[in-house]
Design a protein around this motif. Structure first.
Motif, PDB file in Angstrom:
ATOM      1  N   PHE A   1       0.860  -1.194   0.000  1.00 31.83           N
ATOM      2  CA  PHE A   1       0.000   0.000   0.000  1.00 31.83           C
ATOM      3  C   PHE A   1       0.891   1.237   0.000  1.00 31.83           C
ATOM      4  N   HIS A   2       0.388   2.321  -0.579  1.00 30.63           N
ATOM      5  CA  HIS A   2       1.169   3.561  -0.635  1.00 30.63           C
ATOM      6  C   HIS A   2       1.082   4.310   0.707  1.00 30.63           C
ATOM      7  N   GLY A   3       1.492   3.615   1.721  1.00 35.77           N
ATOM      8  CA  GLY A   3       1.497   4.202   3.053  1.00 35.77           C
ATOM      9  C   GLY A   3       2.629   3.620   3.885  1.00 35.77           C
ATOM     10  N   PHE A   4       2.830   4.172   5.058  1.00 32.93           N
ATOM     11  CA  PHE A   4       3.879   3.699   5.954  1.00 32.93           C
ATOM     12  C   PHE A   4       3.506   4.064   7.388  1.00 32.93           C
ATOM     13  N   ILE A   5       4.080   3.338   8.319  1.00 38.70           N
ATOM     14  CA  ILE A   5       3.872   3.631   9.738  1.00 38.70           C
ATOM     15  C   ILE A   5       5.162   4.230  10.278  1.00 38.70           C
ATOM     16  N   VAL A   6       5.049   5.446  10.809  1.00 35.75           N
ATOM     17  CA  VAL A   6       6.172   6.092  11.468  1.00 35.75           C
ATOM     18  C   VAL A   6       5.859   6.147  12.958  1.00 35.75           C
ATOM     19  N   VAL A   7       6.865   5.865  13.777  1.00 34.47           N
ATOM     20  CA  VAL A   7       6.693   5.927  15.231  1.00 34.47           C
ATOM     21  C   VAL A   7       7.479   7.127  15.742  1.00 34.47           C
ATOM     22  N   SER A   8       6.731   8.090  16.261  1.00 42.12           N
ATOM     23  CA  SER A   8       7.339   9.331  16.750  1.00 42.12           C
ATOM     24  C   SER A   8       7.746   9.189  18.212  1.00 42.12           C
ATOM     25  N   ASN A   9       8.719   9.988  18.604  1.00 40.63           N
ATOM     26  CA  ASN A   9       9.140  10.046  20.014  1.00 40.63           C
ATOM     27  C   ASN A   9       8.698  11.360  20.636  1.00 40.63           C
ATOM     28  N   SER A  10       7.665  11.955  20.063  1.00 42.10           N
ATOM     29  CA  SER A  10       7.208  13.259  20.541  1.00 42.10           C
ATOM     30  C   SER A  10       6.284  13.129  21.733  1.00 42.10           C
ATOM     31  N   PHE A  11       6.424  14.079  22.659  1.00 40.70           N
ATOM     32  CA  PHE A  11       5.578  14.135  23.850  1.00 40.70           C
ATOM     33  C   PHE A  11       4.625  15.302  23.670  1.00 40.70           C
ATOM     34  N   GLY A  12       3.444  14.998  23.122  1.00 40.94           N
ATOM     35  CA  GLY A  12       2.483  16.048  22.834  1.00 40.94           C
ATOM     36  C   GLY A  12       2.814  16.741  21.523  1.00 40.94           C
ATOM     37  N   GLY A  13       2.152  17.860  21.255  1.00 44.66           N
ATOM     38  CA  GLY A  13       2.397  18.617  20.035  1.00 44.66           C
ATOM     39  C   GLY A  13       1.457  18.199  18.913  1.00 44.66           C
ATOM     40  N   ASP A  14       1.675  18.788  17.738  1.00 47.76           N
ATOM     41  CA  ASP A  14       0.825  18.530  16.576  1.00 47.76           C
ATOM     42  C   ASP A  14       1.422  17.359  15.789  1.00 47.76           C
ATOM     43  N   PHE A  15       0.807  16.187  15.939  1.00 49.80           N
ATOM     44  CA  PHE A  15       1.338  15.000  15.278  1.00 49.80           C
ATOM     45  C   PHE A  15       1.151  15.057  13.761  1.00 49.80           C
ATOM     46  N   SER A  16       0.169  15.825  13.286  1.00 46.14           N
ATOM     47  CA  SER A  16      -0.044  15.922  11.838  1.00 46.14           C
ATOM     48  C   SER A  16       1.158  16.558  11.147  1.00 46.14           C
ATOM     49  N   LEU A  17       1.804  17.488  11.827  1.00 48.71           N
ATOM     50  CA  LEU A  17       3.003  18.117  11.264  1.00 48.71           C
ATOM     51  C   LEU A  17       4.150  17.109  11.176  1.00 48.71           C
ATOM     52  N   ILE A  18       4.221  16.217  12.164  1.00 48.22           N
ATOM     53  CA  ILE A  18       5.262  15.180  12.158  1.00 48.22           C
ATOM     54  C   ILE A  18       5.046  14.248  10.971  1.00 48.22           C
ATOM     55  N   VAL A  19       3.775  13.875  10.733  1.00 46.89           N
ATOM     56  CA  VAL A  19       3.465  12.994   9.605  1.00 46.89           C
ATOM     57  C   VAL A  19       3.843  13.664   8.293  1.00 46.89           C
ATOM     58  N   LYS A  20       3.480  14.941   8.136  1.00 49.96           N
ATOM     59  CA  LYS A  20       3.786  15.657   6.890  1.00 49.96           C
ATOM     60  C   LYS A  20       5.297  15.756   6.678  1.00 49.96           C
ATOM     61  N   GLY A  21       6.017  15.997   7.746  1.00 47.74           N
ATOM     62  CA  GLY A  21       7.476  16.070   7.642  1.00 47.74           C
ATOM     63  C   GLY A  21       8.085  14.766   7.176  1.00 47.74           C
ATOM     64  N   ASN A  22       7.594  13.651   7.709  1.00 51.41           N
ATOM     65  CA  ASN A  22       8.104  12.336   7.311  1.00 51.41           C
ATOM     66  C   ASN A  22       7.693  11.973   5.896  1.00 51.41           C
ATOM     67  N   GLU A  23       6.481  12.393   5.492  1.00 52.78           N
ATOM     68  CA  GLU A  23       6.046  12.153   4.103  1.00 52.78           C
ATOM     69  C   GLU A  23       6.955  12.899   3.121  1.00 52.78           C
ATOM     70  N   LYS A  24       7.354  14.108   3.505  1.00 56.09           N
ATOM     71  CA  LYS A  24       8.222  14.909   2.643  1.00 56.09           C
ATOM     72  C   LYS A  24       9.599  14.259   2.501  1.00 56.09           C
ATOM     73  N   VAL A  25      10.141  13.769   3.615  1.00 57.09           N
ATOM     74  CA  VAL A  25      11.455  13.126   3.586  1.00 57.09           C
ATOM     75  C   VAL A  25      11.403  11.849   2.745  1.00 57.09           C
ATOM     76  N   LEU A  26      10.348  11.034   2.924  1.00 48.60           N
ATOM     77  CA  LEU A  26      10.239   9.777   2.187  1.00 48.60           C
ATOM     78  C   LEU A  26      10.062  10.040   0.699  1.00 48.60           C
ATOM     79  N   ARG A  27       9.304  11.080   0.370  1.00 48.41           N
ATOM     80  CA  ARG A  27       9.094  11.390  -1.055  1.00 48.41           C
ATOM     81  C   ARG A  27      10.437  11.631  -1.749  1.00 48.41           C
TER      82      ARG A  27
END
Length: 692
Positions: free
Chosen positions: A298-324
């Motif tokens: 599938f055109h998806g992936f699971i990323v496991v963040s080490n963040s304590f709170g914050g906006d997780f959607s920004l973390i996902v977008k950042g990882n999508e950009k790096v993977l692209r």
């Protein structure tokens, strides 16, 4: 008894070295406790920034003990007039005692001076600093570093060493710091003044509570459970299936203190490239889990963040950009390689090894071995027709081409796999593509083997050339050193031969080197290969393996017979068997076994006739199984059980008949009967070699 907790607080520890040394960390601390007579149960936890040891019941001081000190023998301690000698005086001075405190005792049959000294236990608080420093010095992670003005080195800078015993801090001055009981929270857990939260703690409970409330899951098992739980929730929510790579999971557990699993998406256009490139790019470079839907990537992936709170959607977008960006590179390399039509350059320009020619030379040698191996298999009724032979030669011709591709240059772990894609795109037979993909299997002792006969022969030819070539240029493994993994490759060859029923003896396999590898010594090759069989059967009595190998059976027969004998001896009395065949060994030698046997049944005593009749019945049944071609480890086990049922008959002959009688006619007949019986056993192995 009191609580003790220790925390080694560091900068982020690299996951792989940490995971490789987990057992050493615990074992070293156990040994240090034992050496200091402070053995106690403890829990060991780790995160990327801390190594923690928690003792619920720890002794406040060492137990008192008595030290037994032995001195010189009385004959040396006193002269003939019973006056103390210099040896006596030296013993007294050394131990700071007087003569009235000395006793005598027997040691090694002699009466010696003896002094029993009471040693008071030292308070634990006075020992713990040195114990923790000893632990840190004992840990070898590979590369280490220095920081600041610190003279000591460690894998990463140590920021604090916290030792708390019985609610009291024990200072530990080492690694350029003065340790205290200040505990730090997750990096993102901030105070009102935007500093990282910290707290002075004096008990295990307050330590655990502070960390739990501030973004640190101390227990690695709980972090693992949380990751798996959140992945399961994502699977149910999005109707997807996540491939859980166990090694990757352990690595992620080691680099997170507060894990949170999230689903990211990448452009579907990247699914046009090989899924192995996508998965490798995600796993090796970014530590993402691959995602499947309807049994397809599938055109998806699971990323496991080490963040304590914050906006997780920004973390996902950042990882999508790096993977692209990584997948764009992968797609470029893959497209360029496909367009090259496997014309990546000349393998003649790449040296295989000094003194062993180029990769082109290696391919030519592999093809020669393949031809000889096929011819040898045909003599064993394992047919490989001309069309199959052509496919094998073609697979070997193109097997190494992908080493010059951009894809393998970027992802070296995909060599062979990418070659199979390129071969398929060039319209090659599916068997050739499969053989190219499987040429490097297996990846470990229990890993998968090639899945077809053609793949197996290609794989074996590749490995045999590597082994023969290195022996030919005298690069032979010694001791524990095996830089080219030849032991592993031999084990793989033998396992493949067994898997496909290639019943070639080890000597026959080694003889393949005789034509082109003239400097490779046959006896050394045979011995080297035989030694690997013991490693393939680590739980089997080595003497059982040896007794089978000595007979020179084919690999398939040898493995089945080793398994059958090992299974039989799990319940049989091996000492009784050894006893019987010691008696055989006292009578028979290799000369007896080589002679033709002619028996006169009319000369048999009752016990001899019984042994002979039962032996003939066994032979008739065995021949039926051979004709029906039902021989495997299970049928061998049935044969062994039937054969060893004759052991009592053999013992009865020894007990009731004088084998080495002076009547030479009877002697020859009786030795002939024993020889005939033993030859039946030798169809499985030389039973005289079996030992406890």
């Amino acid at each position: 008894m009191a609580e003790l907790f220790i925390e080694i607080f560091t900068e982020e520890l690299p996951a792989i070295p940490l995971l490789k040394n987990l057992s050493n960390i615990e074992e070293n601390w156990k040994n240090i406790l034992k050496e200091n007579r402070l053995e106690a149960e403890f829990d060991f936890f780790y995160t990327p920034r801390r190594l923690s040891f928690l003792h619920k019941d720890f002794a406040l001081k060492q137990p008192d003990t008595k030290l037994e000190i032995y001195g010189p023998p009385l004959a040396i301690a006193y002269d003939l007039n019973n006056i103390p000698t210099k040896a006596m005086q030296s013993f007294l001075q050394k131990n700071n005692i007087t003569s009235d405190m000395v006793k005598t005792a027997l040691k090694d049959g002699k009466e010696v001076l003896f002094y029993e000294k009471e040693v008071l236990g030292v308070e634990s608080s006075k020992l713990l600093e040195n114990m923790v420093i000893t632990l840190l010095c004992s840990l070898q992670f590979g590369k280490s570093m220095r920081w600041g003005n610190c003279k000591e080195s460690f894998i990463r800078p140590i920021r604090n060493i916290c030792i708390v015993l019985d609610n009291k801090n024990i200072a530990c001055n080492a690694y350029g710091i003065k340790g205290n009981n200040l505990i730090f929270a997750h990096r993102q857990a901030k105070d009102t003044d935007n500093k990282q939260k910290s707290c002075y703690v004096t008990s295990i409970e307050t330590y655990r509570n502070f960390l739990a409330q501030n973004g640190v899951i101390l227990e690695q098992d709980k972090r693992k459970e949380l990751i798996l739980q959140e992945i399961k929730e994502l699977e149910n929510r999005h109707n997807i299936k996540v491939e859980i790579d166990a090694d990757l999971l352990q690595e992620i557990v080691a680099i997170t203190e507060c894990p949170h699993a999230m689903l990211g998406i990448f452009d579907e256009k990247f699914l046009k490239i090989s899924q192995e490139m996508i998965i490798t790019s995600m796993k090796e470079n970014q530590r993402y889990f691959a995602v499947y839907k309807d049994s397809k990537l599938f055109h998806g992936f699971i990323v496991v963040s080490n963040s304590f709170g914050g906006d997780f959607s920004l973390i996902v977008k950042g990882n999508e950009k790096v993977l692209r960006a990584r997948l764009e590179d992968a797609m470029f390399f893959y497209t360029q390689d496909i367009n090259s039509k496997m014309e990546f350059g000349s393998l003649g320009s790449i040296s295989f090894m000094e003194g062993a020619g180029s990769l082109c030379d290696k391919i030519a040698r592999e093809q020669d071995i393949a031809n000889d191996l096929i011819a040898l298999l045909n003599t064993k009724y394992i047919k490989c027709d001309e069309s199959e032979k052509n496919l094998i030669i073609q697979a070997l011709k193109y097997a190494k081409c992908d080493l010059l591709s951009q894809s393998v240059g970027e992802f070296p772990e995909l060599q062979g796999i990418m070659g199979s894609y390129f071969a398929k795109d060039n319209g090659m037979d599916s068997e050739v593509c499969l053989a190219i993909r499987e040429q490097y299997l297996p990846n470990g002792l229990q890993a998968a083997l090639p899945s077809s006969k053609i793949s197996a022969i290609v794989n074996m030819s590749n490995k045999l050339d590597t082994i023969f070539t290195l022996f030919n240029i005298n690069k032979i493994p010694s001791g524990s050193k095996d830089p080219f993994a030849l032991r592993r490759q031999v084990a793989a060859i033998l396992r493949i031969a067994y898997q496909f029923g290639f019943d070639l003896s080890i000597k026959e396999i080694c003889n393949l080197a005789s034509k082109s590898y003239t400097n490779a010594k046959q006896d050394m090759l045979v011995e080297f290969m035989m030694e690997r069989v013991y490693g393939i059967f680590p739980g089997v009595n080595p003497s059982i393996v040896r007794c089978v190998l000595l007979m020179g059976f084919g690999v398939a027969q040898s493995f089945d017979k080793i398994l059958a004998l090992a299974s039989y001896f799990e319940s049989a009395d091996i000492r009784s068997v050894i006893s019987t065949f010691k008696r055989v060994a006292n009578i028979l030698d290799d000369k007896n076994l080589a002679q033709d046997i002619v028996l006169n049944t009319e000369l048999f005593e009752t016990s001899e006739a019984k042994l002979y009749d039962n032996l003939m019945a066994y032979e008739r049944k065995k021949n039926v199984e051979i004709i029906n071609n039902t021989l495997d480890s299970e049928s061998y086990l049935a044969q062994i059980e039937a054969l060893f049922s004759l052991k009592d008959d053999l013992d009865s002959v020894f007990d009731s008949v004088l084998i080495l009688t002076e009547d030479m006619t009877l002697r020859k007949n009786r030795i002939g009967l024993i020889t005939l019986a033993f030859k039946a056993f030798m169809e499985f192995g030389d039973m005289r070699e079996i030992a406890v």
